[in-house]
Design an enzyme around this catalytic site. Sequence first.
Site, PDB file in Angstrom:
ATOM      1  N   GLU A 119      -4.887  -8.736  -0.775  1.00 27.87           N
ATOM      2  CA  GLU A 119      -5.714  -8.426   0.407  1.00 27.87           C
ATOM      3  C   GLU A 119      -7.155  -8.289  -0.054  1.00 27.87           C
ATOM      4  O   GLU A 119      -7.458  -7.435  -0.903  1.00 27.87           O
ATOM      5  CB  GLU A 119      -5.261  -7.132   1.097  1.00 27.87           C
ATOM      6  CG  GLU A 119      -3.958  -7.285   1.850  1.00 27.87           C
ATOM      7  CD  GLU A 119      -3.577  -6.047   2.664  1.00 27.87           C
ATOM      8  OE1 GLU A 119      -4.472  -5.304   3.105  1.00 27.87           O
ATOM      9  OE2 GLU A 119      -2.355  -5.841   2.853  1.00 27.87           O
ATOM     10  N   GLU A 153       0.845  -1.203   0.000  1.00 25.22           N
ATOM     11  CA  GLU A 153       0.000   0.000   0.000  1.00 25.22           C
ATOM     12  C   GLU A 153       0.878   1.250   0.000  1.00 25.22           C
ATOM     13  O   GLU A 153       0.772   2.119   0.885  1.00 25.22           O
ATOM     14  CB  GLU A 153      -0.995  -0.024   1.165  1.00 25.22           C
ATOM     15  CG  GLU A 153      -1.929  -1.219   1.045  1.00 25.22           C
ATOM     16  CD  GLU A 153      -3.206  -1.153   1.872  1.00 25.22           C
ATOM     17  OE1 GLU A 153      -3.339  -0.285   2.742  1.00 25.22           O
ATOM     18  OE2 GLU A 153      -4.090  -1.996   1.622  1.00 25.22           O
TER      19      GLU A 153
END
Length: 554
Positions: A347, A222
């Site tokens: 994810e 991220e």
Amino acid sequence: MKIGRREFLKGSLAMSAAAAMIAPRSVFSQTAESKVEILINEPIAKIHKDVYGHFVEHLGGVVYDGIWVGEKSKIPNYNGVRKALVDNLKKLNPGVIRYPGGCFADQYDWRDGIGAREKRPTRVNFWADTRYKTTKNYEDLPDGPQKYESNHFGTDEFVSFCKMVGADPYLAANLRSRDVRVFMEWLEYCNAPANLTTWSAERAKNGFKDPHKVSFWGVGNESWGCGGDFTPEEYATEFRKFTAWLPTYGVPLKLIGSGPNGGDVNWTRKFFEGLALKGGRQINKLYGWGLHYYSGSTGQQVANEYTENEWYDLLERSNRMESLVEDHWQVMGEFDRERRVKLAVDEWGAWHKQDADVPAGYLYAYAGTLRDALISGMHLDIFQRHADKVVMANPAQLINTIHSLFHAYEDKFILTPNYHVFEMYMPHMNATAVRTEFISQKVNFTRLDAQRKEIPANLWGLNGSASINGKTVTLTAVNPDAKNPRETEININGAKIVSAAARVLTSNDIHARNSFENPRGLEPKDEGVKIPVGGKLVYKFAPASVTRLTLNIA
Ligand code: AHR
């Protein structure tokens, strides 16, 4: 009889258009109201084992005490790893397991987690001071390894855990707070041949003479957020720097780039543009492009309290995964004409508030419900419908947080409904996904907009995926309708079904779940399926269900 695809679709579309306009349910029940056509002559791709991957982060109760209970614990363990977890996870034949984060990865120094445990440093865990204000504040959290990271579980323990369950390790490098050298030394520690370098000698000293042979490496996590707050252009530069001239030690490296947050196609486009600035060969460095998407309330709403409309609302929002896969894939194709880079959805899941039966430090730990099980089925079906694009997927996370397969606290341990879906879908692993058309009446519901005004919404009435392995076709499907079954005609184009069996996860209660008090409240059940002589297979998918049909063909 063979039905041409176009002919079938024409008939089906006419049927669904008519259904949408006029037909009440009773008209449809005279014949099957829904239709599934499995086109075994239209293979999509082999379903990658790593689509059944997992994710482990030093977050809340995931590592301590979900996985690591310690060698001296009264809780049965294998070298410190919770035995019940190993025994049950092994049954799922897991693909890769991603570690150590997540956001934690970009604050982690792998060197803290090796060597004699009593000498490892203690740090404040990234998540203990989370900015997600839906959890307790740092000072309110009880002391313990969830708050003060003991580093008792590190690289060697993780790789050993992977070996115990038969999975491949996937490590995420720290791109925000450690430099390229630290990443390269981690590679050396894991992969350099025994005793040839300082770090491989260190590994041997720690009891691991043979290299860990880690192929999968995430280059940050991220990076648009907790992993550095980069712009995509900046991240492309970092990625090039981190991946220039990496030593392989003879282990083929499969690098995964830190992909977008949900629908941010700008992140994907600008990153690939940034790579291409230094020529097309840069793209070849990538094995997978990460994609993260969570449905749910990011910890604000409890997992098992929802109305029927909220049940549908979350299912519909989870279904967004399909368009995310398609949209990012399209942008990637603008730069990667040969389609060498695939998607790694590393994810995914539905994110709720933690249950009351675990301590405050077990962030986002809950047992999940039937709704989460349907979300698991939907996601796996989406990945399989796009088996040509998705080579890896990892629900967040394995145990004790978010969309977990297991829920544990000290000596209590249960399987969540998600676990059962993973078990039911196993025959798809390594089978060939085939094009499958689902036709059904949509379900209508209302959701609240930003002003809390009710607005109409809808979701398909039946969807799923199919794969073929020899003479066995596996069809998995989700019926989201909270009350109504779906009577469905099932055809395999070009083959005759000779026998069939069903395995079904459902309940009369859409909030059904397992708990420490009632660990087997929700489990799949096997059903026989009759094939009428010379007749069509008509199967009634139970309301609020995930179903696996095993269809044996002549
Ligand atoms: O899975 C929990 C967190 O969600 C991960 O650490 C992060 O990558 C994402 O935002």
